[in-house]
Design a protein around this motif. Structure first.
Motif, PDB file in Angstrom:
ATOM      1  N   VAL A  54       0.840  -1.209   0.000  1.00 53.09           N
ATOM      2  CA  VAL A  54       0.000   0.000   0.000  1.00 53.09           C
ATOM      3  C   VAL A  54       0.870   1.252   0.000  1.00 53.09           C
ATOM      4  O   VAL A  54       0.601   2.210  -0.731  1.00 53.09           O
ATOM      5  CB  VAL A  54      -0.966  -0.025   1.209  1.00 53.09           C
ATOM      6  CG1 VAL A  54      -1.619   1.325   1.423  1.00 53.09           C
ATOM      7  CG2 VAL A  54      -2.016  -1.092   1.017  1.00 53.09           C
ATOM      8  N   ILE A  55       1.924   1.244   0.792  1.00 56.33           N
ATOM      9  CA  ILE A  55       2.816   2.412   0.840  1.00 56.33           C
ATOM     10  C   ILE A  55       3.500   2.619  -0.506  1.00 56.33           C
ATOM     11  O   ILE A  55       3.571   3.742  -1.014  1.00 56.33           O
ATOM     12  CB  ILE A  55       3.847   2.254   1.983  1.00 56.33           C
ATOM     13  CG1 ILE A  55       3.144   2.382   3.329  1.00 56.33           C
ATOM     14  CG2 ILE A  55       4.964   3.282   1.861  1.00 56.33           C
ATOM     15  CD1 ILE A  55       4.000   2.034   4.517  1.00 56.33           C
ATOM     16  N   ILE A  56       3.985   1.548  -1.108  1.00 57.45           N
ATOM     17  CA  ILE A  56       4.660   1.670  -2.411  1.00 57.45           C
ATOM     18  C   ILE A  56       3.692   2.160  -3.472  1.00 57.45           C
ATOM     19  O   ILE A  56       4.017   3.071  -4.258  1.00 57.45           O
ATOM     20  CB  ILE A  56       5.310   0.324  -2.810  1.00 57.45           C
ATOM     21  CG1 ILE A  56       6.513   0.036  -1.906  1.00 57.45           C
ATOM     22  CG2 ILE A  56       5.730   0.329  -4.274  1.00 57.45           C
ATOM     23  CD1 ILE A  56       7.080  -1.350  -2.064  1.00 57.45           C
ATOM     24  N   ILE A  57       2.471   1.598  -3.502  1.00 58.16           N
ATOM     25  CA  ILE A  57       1.479   2.047  -4.482  1.00 58.16           C
ATOM     26  C   ILE A  57       1.110   3.510  -4.239  1.00 58.16           C
ATOM     27  O   ILE A  57       0.980   4.293  -5.189  1.00 58.16           O
ATOM     28  CB  ILE A  57       0.232   1.132  -4.437  1.00 58.16           C
ATOM     29  CG1 ILE A  57       0.595  -0.241  -5.012  1.00 58.16           C
ATOM     30  CG2 ILE A  57      -0.937   1.732  -5.210  1.00 58.16           C
ATOM     31  CD1 ILE A  57      -0.485  -1.293  -4.831  1.00 58.16           C
ATOM     32  N   GLY A  58       0.965   3.900  -2.977  1.00 61.58           N
ATOM     33  CA  GLY A  58       0.664   5.291  -2.652  1.00 61.58           C
ATOM     34  C   GLY A  58       1.756   6.238  -3.130  1.00 61.58           C
ATOM     35  O   GLY A  58       1.477   7.301  -3.688  1.00 61.58           O
ATOM     36  N   VAL A  59       3.006   5.855  -2.923  1.00 59.06           N
ATOM     37  CA  VAL A  59       4.124   6.690  -3.368  1.00 59.06           C
ATOM     38  C   VAL A  59       4.136   6.797  -4.897  1.00 59.06           C
ATOM     39  O   VAL A  59       4.340   7.881  -5.460  1.00 59.06           O
ATOM     40  CB  VAL A  59       5.466   6.131  -2.832  1.00 59.06           C
ATOM     41  CG1 VAL A  59       6.647   6.797  -3.514  1.00 59.06           C
ATOM     42  CG2 VAL A  59       5.545   6.316  -1.335  1.00 59.06           C
ATOM     43  N   LEU A  60       3.895   5.672  -5.577  1.00 57.90           N
ATOM     44  CA  LEU A  60       3.872   5.703  -7.043  1.00 57.90           C
ATOM     45  C   LEU A  60       2.733   6.570  -7.567  1.00 57.90           C
ATOM     46  O   LEU A  60       2.914   7.337  -8.528  1.00 57.90           O
ATOM     47  CB  LEU A  60       3.759   4.281  -7.597  1.00 57.90           C
ATOM     48  CG  LEU A  60       4.987   3.388  -7.402  1.00 57.90           C
ATOM     49  CD1 LEU A  60       4.697   1.975  -7.885  1.00 57.90           C
ATOM     50  CD2 LEU A  60       6.193   3.964  -8.113  1.00 57.90           C
ATOM     51  N   ILE A  61       1.560   6.488  -6.945  1.00 53.74           N
ATOM     52  CA  ILE A  61       0.434   7.324  -7.364  1.00 53.74           C
ATOM     53  C   ILE A  61       0.755   8.790  -7.141  1.00 53.74           C
ATOM     54  O   ILE A  61       0.467   9.638  -8.002  1.00 53.74           O
ATOM     55  CB  ILE A  61      -0.859   6.903  -6.623  1.00 53.74           C
ATOM     56  CG1 ILE A  61      -1.341   5.554  -7.160  1.00 53.74           C
ATOM     57  CG2 ILE A  61      -1.953   7.951  -6.763  1.00 53.74           C
ATOM     58  CD1 ILE A  61      -2.494   4.962  -6.382  1.00 53.74           C
ATOM     59  N   CYS A  62       1.355   9.115  -6.002  1.00 57.63           N
ATOM     60  CA  CYS A  62       1.739  10.512  -5.735  1.00 57.63           C
ATOM     61  C   CYS A  62       2.740  11.010  -6.770  1.00 57.63           C
ATOM     62  O   CYS A  62       2.622  12.131  -7.267  1.00 57.63           O
ATOM     63  CB  CYS A  62       2.321  10.645  -4.331  1.00 57.63           C
ATOM     64  SG  CYS A  62       1.082  10.526  -3.038  1.00 57.63           S
TER      65      CYS A  62
END
Length: 192
Positions: A122-130
């Motif tokens: 979730v953190i990695i996906i959140g960073v990529l989306i940002c």
């Protein structure tokens, strides 16, 4: 004769300076005395007790075992053992993942691994989306900025062109007024 009269004139201090120097020296001596007394009162440290190994905590409780972060608790056998650091996950021969506890007693190792993996994902996906959103916003912002700069450049060039033509008209009027206007710009001037 006073003691101050013996001091050379360049070393004499005014009353305010003398008081501040005296106060600074007073606080310096108090600080030195405090440090000296605190050193005298500091007891010598007693030797630290020998650390308890994980194996010695077997047949106690999970909480007692996991006080040391290098220990792994196996619930069915009530064994506290050193975490097998050569493997990322403890092998099933040591203790099954559903019965192993590490870090906290209320979560088994299998759920802990799944939870940590999901959180990391979730953190990695959140960073990529940002990052994607920031890049996209920056590109649209740059396009708007470029269009604005281009409009300003076109407007500036149009104003310069209008000023040049206006100036050319004035110069032509002045030339015609003084008879300097030429019908043919390539004709030679006549020397009269």
């Amino acid at each position: 004769m006073s003691a101050l009269s013996l001091v050379p004139p360049r070393l004499k201090m005014s009353g305010g300076r003398r008081a501040s120097v005296t106060a600074a020296l007073f606080f310096f001596f108090i600080l030195c005395d405090f440090l000296r007394s605190s050193q005298a009162q500091t007891p010598t440290p007693s030797p630290a007790p020998a650390p308890v190994t994980c194996g010695q905590r077997s047949n106690t409780s999970c909480e007692e075992c996991l006080r040391n972060v290098t220990c792994l608790w196996c619930r069915p056998t009530q064994q506290c053992m050193d975490y097998p650091v050569r493997n990322i996950l403890p092998p099933g021969s040591v203790c099954p993942l559903t019965d192993a506890r590490w870090g906290v007693c209320w979560v088994n190792f299998q759920i802990l691994i799944i939870t940590m993996s999901v959180l990391a994902g979730v953190i990695i996906i959140g960073v990529l989306i940002c990052c994607f959103c920031c890049c996209k916003c920056e590109k649209t912002g740059n396009k708007r900025e470029d269009a604005k700069v281009e409009r300003q450049t076109h407007a500036r060039k149009a104003r310069q062109k209008a000023r040049r033509s206006e100036m050319q008209l004035r110069h032509d009027e002045i030339r015609s007024k003084y008879g300097l206007a030429k019908d043919n710009p390539y004709a030679r001037m006549d020397d009269h």
